[in-house]
Design a protein around this motif. Structure first.
Motif, mmCIF file in Angstrom:
data_model
loop_
_atom_site.group_PDB
_atom_site.id
_atom_site.type_symbol
_atom_site.label_atom_id
_atom_site.label_comp_id
_atom_site.label_asym_id
_atom_site.label_seq_id
_atom_site.Cartn_x
_atom_site.Cartn_y
_atom_site.Cartn_z
ATOM 1 N N UNK A 128 3.205 -30.365 -8.435
ATOM 2 C CA UNK A 128 4.518 -29.988 -7.910
ATOM 3 C C UNK A 128 5.318 -31.164 -7.362
ATOM 4 N N UNK A 129 4.819 -32.375 -7.478
ATOM 5 C CA UNK A 129 5.492 -33.531 -6.886
ATOM 6 C C UNK A 129 5.744 -34.616 -7.928
ATOM 7 N N UNK A 130 6.565 -35.582 -7.569
ATOM 8 C CA UNK A 130 6.854 -36.713 -8.440
ATOM 9 C C UNK A 130 5.725 -37.721 -8.469
ATOM 10 N N UNK A 131 5.903 -38.756 -9.306
ATOM 11 C CA UNK A 131 4.858 -39.758 -9.521
ATOM 12 C C UNK A 131 4.414 -40.425 -8.219
ATOM 13 N N UNK A 132 5.349 -40.896 -7.425
ATOM 14 C CA UNK A 132 4.986 -41.626 -6.199
ATOM 15 C C UNK A 132 4.152 -40.750 -5.262
ATOM 16 N N UNK A 133 4.604 -39.523 -5.036
ATOM 17 C CA UNK A 133 3.883 -38.608 -4.146
ATOM 18 C C UNK A 133 2.528 -38.235 -4.738
ATOM 19 N N UNK A 134 2.471 -38.036 -6.056
ATOM 20 C CA UNK A 134 1.209 -37.732 -6.730
ATOM 21 C C UNK A 134 0.207 -38.847 -6.459
ATOM 22 N N UNK A 135 0.640 -40.092 -6.692
ATOM 23 C CA UNK A 135 -0.248 -41.240 -6.506
ATOM 24 C C UNK A 135 -0.726 -41.313 -5.060
ATOM 25 N N UNK A 186 -5.346 -29.471 -13.169
ATOM 26 C CA UNK A 186 -4.903 -30.177 -11.982
ATOM 27 C C UNK A 186 -4.323 -29.154 -11.023
ATOM 28 N N UNK A 187 -4.637 -29.295 -9.774
ATOM 29 C CA UNK A 187 -4.186 -28.288 -8.812
ATOM 30 C C UNK A 187 -2.675 -28.370 -8.610
ATOM 31 N N UNK A 188 -2.055 -27.237 -8.305
ATOM 32 C CA UNK A 188 -0.596 -27.195 -8.116
ATOM 33 C C UNK A 188 -0.096 -28.160 -7.046
ATOM 34 N N UNK A 189 -0.923 -28.464 -6.064
ATOM 35 C CA UNK A 189 -0.532 -29.402 -4.993
ATOM 36 C C UNK A 189 -0.126 -30.751 -5.573
ATOM 37 N N UNK A 190 -0.721 -31.142 -6.679
ATOM 38 C CA UNK A 190 -0.398 -32.416 -7.315
ATOM 39 C C UNK A 190 0.697 -32.261 -8.355
#
Length: 97
Positions: free
Chosen positions: A7-14, A1-5
């Motif tokens: 590096x963030x919490x669940x809500x931001x990931x989704x 999974x790319x670092x852009x995903x």
């Protein structure tokens, strides 16, 4: 999974993942997936990474939810075929109905 995903919490990931999916045409993606089977075998969404969180949810479930809702089809999790799409065992808890 790319670092852009990662590096963030669940809500931001989704939100980020759903943004990526929204750039795609569900019918085209589904057609390509089914086309890989050439009508000879069943189709499965597979993942080669560990779950995205300690809760055990997976981006594959987000893809299944997106396709299911867009195309009005069920995409069950192997071994949990009796569950409704909204109860996919690998969905993030915040998205389960």
């Amino acid at each position: 999974m790319c670092p852009r995903f990662r590096s963030v919490g669940e809500r931001e990931f989704i939100e980020r993942y759903q943004q990526q999916l929204s750039a795609l045409r569900p019918s085209y993606v589904h057609g390509r997936i089914v086309g890989c089977a050439s009508g000879k075998v069943g189709v499965a969404l597979c993942c080669f990474e560990r779950p995205c969180s300690s809760d055990g949810w997976c981006h594959r479930a987000l893809t299944a939810k997106w396709l299911s809702e867009a195309l009005e089809i069920e995409i069950p999790e192997f071994g949990f075929q009796e569950r409704a799409q909204s109860q996919h065992p690998m969905l993030p808890p915040s998205l389960k109905a």
